[in-house]
Design an enzyme around this catalytic site. Structure first.
Site, PDB file in Angstrom:
ATOM      1  CD  GLU A  10      -9.682  -1.224   8.350  1.00 56.79           C
ATOM      2  OE1 GLU A  10      -8.738  -1.730   8.952  1.00 56.79           O
ATOM      3  OE2 GLU A  10      -9.706  -0.639   7.558  1.00 56.79           O
ATOM      4  CD  GLU A  45      -2.911  -1.121   2.040  1.00 54.93           C
ATOM      5  OE1 GLU A  45      -2.648  -0.595   3.332  1.00 54.93           O
ATOM      6  OE2 GLU A  45      -4.192  -1.769   2.069  1.00 54.93           O
ATOM      7  CG  ASP A  82      -7.517  -5.238   5.275  1.00 54.63           C
ATOM      8  OD1 ASP A  82      -6.970  -5.877   6.314  1.00 54.63           O
ATOM      9  OD2 ASP A  82      -7.630  -4.056   4.802  1.00 54.63           O
TER      10      ASP A  82
END
Lengths: 653, 653
Positions: B378, B271, B350
């Protein structure tokens, strides 16, 4: 003025003054700020190109003098050429200034042959730019909300810029295209900006002093809650006597600082801004409160009609955001003060690439209206895509609520959200300068042919441009709005953009949101039924013939079909194509047209200043990339939903 | 330690020490930081509850003493009760500390009846929390990236906090659930944070000093580009001698400041973070570079396996992000240094609410692996929703790559992204404390029954809780993961979240993005074909039997069906329902379960401290609102796509 250095000259390069500057000129402009500008412009042009300012008219090529005709108003002028002398007359300094720029635009033509006297007057009294500039950088929206041209021209480091040369150059450009009003701060008035009205009015006055010589009055966006947040009052109720007194006193002080202050711009009860609803008062009450405070000094309040429920439930199909402005404001017709102007977005939604003209325009005969457009390209490519909006604005300005061809004018003023910033090219994309120029000229004359305005812009920006350059610029710009429309949301449905920043495609981005901007696509069809018979009734907000035209899919123009109707993918348009095939075809065409425009621009490299050419070329790369993304996402989305393959067998992912 | 004042005591309220504190205790812990903690904890508990620390064992109820058995390691302990005396022994201070907290957990049970000697040892040597905390507030990600519990415990105002009492209290909580390692900064290492490695190591040392008495070693996230950005070298090539020297020297200085420093955590080539690919080197080269620098001091590098193409073209269906970690890392098995640990997310994507266990786990027998989970929620409700992750983690930890029931352990370490911050309740949602506690206990014993761990947490957090409270907490927590799964993305497909912040539904939010996270829903079906026969081949990354189980929709577990297969809406699940009816049913059920949990919580008002009860109640309002939004958006989306109505005729918009 100081040379702004590396700043692009836009439509006022020195060479644009060659014709004027090489003449013997007699000026009798009198005294005053705009007269001073006329004198200095002529002196500088003559110094540069060998002309001369002469003391009497005997051998003058050009005479600028007081008018001997009535009815020109403060801004009008006459133009004629007889016996080798070109004469401009005006009743006021502003008129002479506009007359001078008219001569500049004409160039050598102004000094050729004979010309009978022409009278030029602006059709609209208010020709305004609203800057959505923040003084304090906003954590999300930045220095300029919806700005795509760098920072603010007016504000930096939390204050008015100390060096206002850039503002001076900006005022000059605006005068040259006829703009006469500028609001210097964002309609979303945050905590810092609220103080411009009171203890920080001196900063506004400094800007006003610089714009005044160009015939531009300065306006200020204010918060309706000012009596509370600045004055410490317990209320901002427009009928409260203390509130009225507070506004009167605050406004008196504004005029002490800026004698020709233009007035206030207000976004009230809109997207979270405070307004009269909190006190059970109407928007007429709210607007008239400020109008009363401004009235003694000749000021105007621009009251925005952008009032709608931005916390709508997407499940609720009976609420229609498109209806909101009409529903809120038409009951108030006749109740607004004479110096209150209702500022109405050109379409009922929010500056989409294609919307019908707002039905509110024409529905309030006893109210002064200004039409608001967006020069800043929030939804039209954000100055990374070329999208010349002249044809769109012209279409809106030529619209007549009763279906007539020309009766009456659409509004009393035209307002654009500015697309300029501290970018060296003013507008990020150098070709977006054409939007700013075109806006000013259409505000002066809404009936003008936008293509002729573009000719003016090309000739001024590229003095002596060879035909290949003129043709190339037309090829790139003329159809750019249509091209953009083709590769983005189809048939007037709008809002298939990335939420928040609004750049790039997201077909369902706003589909389940509280913003009231839906397309209702399912496996069978797409579009919003806004008919009176079966839909939200929005179509009935128009007078005839439009209410009838829009009511039926049979008569509704293709380009607005999905704005007014939910139809099947197999529905056949007036064009003869099905809706689904139209979607595929336009998206392929739009990309091809963007690629072709890029190719044309590449071919102009030898005719355009390298930095300018490079900047545009770089933006074309992004435009083509983004257009392909739009094409593929929209086409894939509708293939997946409809199951109908492209009739021409092209790749849809 | 200083009383942290208004800070919630979490699972260590004073009353949890009543049983220990009312005894006569003999401690022979020796000297050292953790021994000091054992002494002070016992002294404080006895002072509070009337017990006494006694000088010899004659009349002691509790003895903590050096071990007379081998093989306990540094952290293990024995526990027994005989003849009225409870005895804990350990080979090291850490073992005694864990033994003490074991006695605290048992409460009065530790002092009742007889108990044969039990040996307790952690199954995993590394039980780690990674804090994604920034030192300088990041303009987008804030102080704590993906943090939902206020600011950082470690950092404020751009520096390490001066007052570390909160960190001390945190360390104590972590020790009580068995965590022994903390990385104090974000794996995305920005400019400011890079300096923690060199000129700002003193700030890290201050934190390490506070955590050390709780048996916690401090780790640091570092940037692979450190030799360039900090050292001024022209390269960060792992095979460059100057680079190796730079890391060796930098690491030597780190150990000068922190003698028991744990090591580095690295997110490389991931990323946008720098990594060895830039120099044509492998990730083994990269990890071994840091391992070599750490090796002389007993440090470890945790090298994250989260390497994938985050700029994928959504049009390209052959690239599969799920394959990435396996494809990148399995060829490197056996090439990592003994003190390099490959840190692998539990699933291949993820941290979605449902993923298969990563095929990388079990595929690198010659490499030390740590499994990374996310305690910070998250993708599981961001600590506004109750979602107890114990069952999910337990499922992952019990997974055996070869399909066996228990052979071998899954990994050498367990790492969680921490869910704690400076919120008074530590974790935003008070019930999210259970996730932190459960993580620690499962890291100590991955075979533990999570429901038993939850019992521990309830008993510690609410000492003397009546059965109604115990039952109520189980009712609210036990099924909360399943509930969350029901009302969000169905059948393992994942990623139907709002882009960027990842809260709330957006079915197509990532569908046309570069992130490699798609569901491919069209009018006929939904899901990603990851089979070997017709799809991306991801299923073949597993050993048998999983490669065969996942290969076919007939054998693939329902809850992972759309992760592995693209099926029609009419496909019949093992449950007997069609996919589309499963989507409708689970979404209605999920909301009903959330509403029921809210109702249960309301009924506990008389049994829970008011501030805690109010905080949870307020979050339940948001959870129910958001769950309804998930239900309606997901159901509407699939109704519009499939055209299949709900079999039970409920409202789908």
């Amino acid at each position: 003025m100081t040379d702004p250095g590396d700043i692009d000259a836009a439509w006022l390069p020195s060479a644009a003054f060659r014709a004027v500057g090489s003449r013997r000129v007699l000026v009798r402009a009198g005294e005053g700020p705009q007269a001073g500008t006329v004198h200095s412009e002529l002196a500088e042009a003559c110094a540069r190109f060998g002309g001369r300012v002469v003391p009497d008219g005997a051998d003058a090529d050009l005479v600028l003098a007081p008018a001997d005709v009535d009815g020109l108003g403060d801004e009008g002028f006459t133009f004629e050429r007889r016996g080798g002398t070109t004469t401009v007359t005006a009743s006021g300094q502003r008129g002479l200034l506009y007359g001078l720029f008219h001569v500049v635009r004409l160039g050598e033509d102004a000094f050729t042959g004979e010309r009978a006297r022409e009278v030029h007057r602006p059709a609209l009294a208010t020709r305004m730019l609203d800057h959505w500039d923040n003084v304090a950088v906003h954590p999300v929206m930045g220095q300029v909300e919806r700005g795509y041209a760098g920072g603010s021209l007016f504000w930096a480091d939390g204050r008015a810029r100390g060096d206002l040369d850039r503002v001076r150059a900006y005022g000059r450009l605006l005068a040259a295209c006829g703009i006469n009003a500028v609001a210097v701060n964002n309609v979303n008035v945050h905590a810092t900006e609220a103080h411009l009205l009171t203890d920080r009015i001196g900063e506004v006055a400094a800007i006003a002093d610089v714009l005044r010589p160009y015939g531009i009055r300065t306006h200020l966006s204010v918060t309706f809650a000012a009596p509370v947040v600045l004055g410490g009052l317990p209320t901002a109720d427009p009928l409260d006597e203390a509130v009225r007194t507070w506004w009167a006193e605050a406004t008196r002080r504004v005029y002490e600082a800026i004698g020709d202050f233009g007035g206030y711009v207000v976004k009230a009860d809109s997207e979270g801004q405070p307004g009269p609803f909190a006190y059970g008062r109407s928007h007429a009450d709210g607007a008239n409160l400020l109008a009363a405070a401004l009235e003694p000094y000749g000021g105007t309040v621009h009251w925005r009609a952008f009032v709608y429920d931005h916390r709508q439930d997407w499940r609720d199909r009976s609420t229609d955001r498109a209806r909101a402005a009409y529903d809120h404001f038409t009951p108030l017709d006749g109740r607004f003060a004479p110096n209150a102007v209702l500022q109405v977005k050109h379409g009922p939604m929010d500056f989409q690439v294609r919307e019908p003209v707002s039905p509110l325009i024409g529905a309030m005969p006893r109210t002064r209206l200004a039409v608001e457009v967006q020069a800043t390209q929030e939804y039209t490519g954000q100055q990374r895509h070329v999208c010349w909006l002249g044809p769109m604005w012209s279409e809106a300005l030529r619209f007549r609520p009763d279906g007539s061809v020309s009766a009456g004018r659409l509004a009393d003023g035209l307002v654009a959200v500015s697309n300029a910033g501290d970018d060296p090219f003013w507008t990020g994309h150098p070709l977006a300068q054409a939007n700013l120029y075109t806006f000013g000229r259409l505000a002066w004359d809404p009936a003008a042919d936008p293509r002729a305005v573009l000719d003016e812009w090309i000739a001024l920006t590229h003095p002596g441009a060879p035909e290949r350059l003129v043709d190339g610029l037309h090829a790139v710009l003329d159809g750019s709005w249509s091209t953009y429309e083709k590769y983005t949301a189809p048939l007037g449905v709008g809002f298939m953009v990335q939420p928040g920043h609004h750049y790039g495609p997201s077909v369902d981005g706003y589909e389940y949101s509280p913003w009231g901007t839906y397309h209702f696509a399912d496996r069978d069809g797409v579009g919003v039924d806004r008919s009176a018979a079966t839909g939200t009734g929005y179509a009935a907000q128009y007078a005839k013939p439009w209410s009838e035209v829009y009511e039926s899919p049979e008569t509704c123009p293709d380009e607005l079909l999905l704005f007014f109707h939910h139809v099947s993918y197999g529905h056949v348009l007036h064009s003869g194509k099905t809706v689904i095939q139209h979607i595929y075809d336009t998206h392929f065409e739009g990309v091809e047209e963007a690629e072709e425009a890029r190719r044309v621009w590449e071919g102009l490299a030898d005719l355009v200043e390298p930095a300018r050419h490079a900047r545009v070329a770089e933006r074309f790369e992004e435009q083509v990339r983004c257009a392909r993304e739009w094409r593929d996402q929209v086409n894939s989305y509708f293939l997946r939903k409809s199951g109908v393959p492209d009739g021409r067998g092209r790749t849809v992912y």
